[in-house]
Enzyme design. Structure first.
Site, PDB file in Angstrom:
ATOM      1  N   HIS A 155       0.802  -1.227   0.000  1.00  0.00           N
ATOM      2  CA  HIS A 155       0.000   0.000   0.000  1.00  0.00           C
ATOM      3  C   HIS A 155       0.838   1.282   0.000  1.00  0.00           C
ATOM      4  O   HIS A 155       0.292   2.371  -0.150  1.00  0.00           O
ATOM      5  CB  HIS A 155      -1.059  -0.061   1.089  1.00  0.00           C
TER       6      HIS A 155
ATOM      7  N   HIS B  76       2.744  -8.180  -3.155  1.00  0.00           N
ATOM      8  CA  HIS B  76       1.791  -8.896  -4.016  1.00  0.00           C
ATOM      9  C   HIS B  76       1.791  -8.238  -5.390  1.00  0.00           C
ATOM     10  O   HIS B  76       1.332  -7.102  -5.543  1.00  0.00           O
ATOM     11  CB  HIS B  76       0.403  -8.818  -3.363  1.00  0.00           C
TER      12      HIS B  76
ATOM     13  N   ARG C  74      -2.153  -3.094  -9.733  1.00  0.00           N
ATOM     14  CA  ARG C  74      -2.747  -1.897  -9.114  1.00  0.00           C
ATOM     15  C   ARG C  74      -1.827  -1.259  -8.075  1.00  0.00           C
ATOM     16  O   ARG C  74      -1.946  -0.096  -7.778  1.00  0.00           O
ATOM     17  CB  ARG C  74      -4.115  -2.211  -8.510  1.00  0.00           C
TER      18      ARG C  74
ATOM     19  N   THR D 124      -7.441  -9.420  -1.034  1.00  0.00           N
ATOM     20  CA  THR D 124      -7.606 -10.869  -1.167  1.00  0.00           C
ATOM     21  C   THR D 124      -8.689 -11.317  -0.182  1.00  0.00           C
ATOM     22  O   THR D 124      -8.448 -11.408   1.016  1.00  0.00           O
ATOM     23  CB  THR D 124      -6.262 -11.567  -0.886  1.00  0.00           C
TER      24      THR D 124
END
Ligand code: PXP
Length: 242
Positions: free
Chosen positions: A12, A45, A51, A103
């Site tokens: 993030h 990830h 993204r 997820t």
């Protein structure tokens, strides 16, 4: 009790960077800071839609880190190719749906054996430590073992988002899965939705060897800084373990 490792997920930081394009804030810089603040590993990830983490982030992380990199990946040929090139210490196989925000559930190791088996086998052959991100459910543990994965990561999201008696019930499921998984010879990890407030009961489960935590740590960094956010998590984990 064995030491509980903390894997810091830096996805993030890349989410914030990508909100404006450009280079800032840099997730690799965050990963290096996290290492210094006590992270035992870094998790990232690489999603199919890119993204947050980018291909270039994975290349840079592989070069920059001194702690192990855990690459979260969908079980696709594209991601397998990337993993075999990047050679992370570990790969965590996660389900991926384009429309989800995060997820949302564990991978169905039981129902998707034939699709997952060649991917797991290729990663294991390349000496990458494979973990299956699964719901805390005995059937999924049996299926992960049958796939030949040495590690499972138990999805703690439902526990993290519940409260009261429901949370206690879900915690019990995680405890049961961790104890059962160890009897199968699996190494047990856990993660998703963990915060300074809810980490201790999970960290106290003796069979769990590693927690992977991201969104809360990065969000909390806005208020108290990334190092402090990680150090506090580390302290809470150690207290729960003592
Ligand atoms: N473990 C896995 C397999 C995940 O997919 C994620 C989220 O990317 C996490 C742990 C960390 O979850 P959170 O960001 O909610 O701490």
């Amino acid at each position: 009790m064995s030491k509980l490792r903390l894997g810091v997920n830096i996805d993030h930081v890349a989410t914030v960077r990508n909100a404006r394009g450009g280079d800032n804030p840099d997730p690799v810089r965050a990963a290096i800071l996290a290492q210094g603040a006590g992270a035992d590993g870094i998790t990232a990830h690489l999603r199919e839609d890119r993204r947050h983490i980018s291909d270039d982030d994975i290349v840079r992380l592989s070069k920059a880190l001194t702690v192990p990199l855990n690459l979260e990946m969908a079980a696709t040929d594209e991601m397998l190719d990337i993993a075999l090139k990047a050679r992370p210490h570990a790969a965590c196989i996660v389900p991926e749906k384009r429309e989800e925000r995060t997820t949302e559930g564990g991978i169905d190791s039981a129902g998707q054996h034939n699709r997952l088996a060649p991917i797991v086998a290729a990663l294991v052959k390349a000496n990458i430590r494979v973990s299956m991100f699964i719901e805390p459910d005995r059937r999924q543990l049996d299926a992960s073992k049958a796939l030949g994965a040495p590690v499972v990561e138990l999805h703690t999201g439902a526990y993290a988002h519940a409260s009261g008696a429901e949370r206690e019930k879900l915690l019990e499921k995680i405890r049961d899965a961790a104890a059962y998984g160890e009897t199968l010879g699996l190494e047990i990890h856990a993660g998703h939705g963990l915060t300074h407030d809810n980490v201790k009961p999970v960290a106290a489960i003796a069979q769990i060897r590693e927690l992977n935590i991201g969104h809360f740590l990065i969000g909390e960094a806005v208020f108290i800084g990334l190092e402090e956010s990680i150090r506090t998590m580390r302290r809470l984990m150690d207290e729960a373990r003592a």
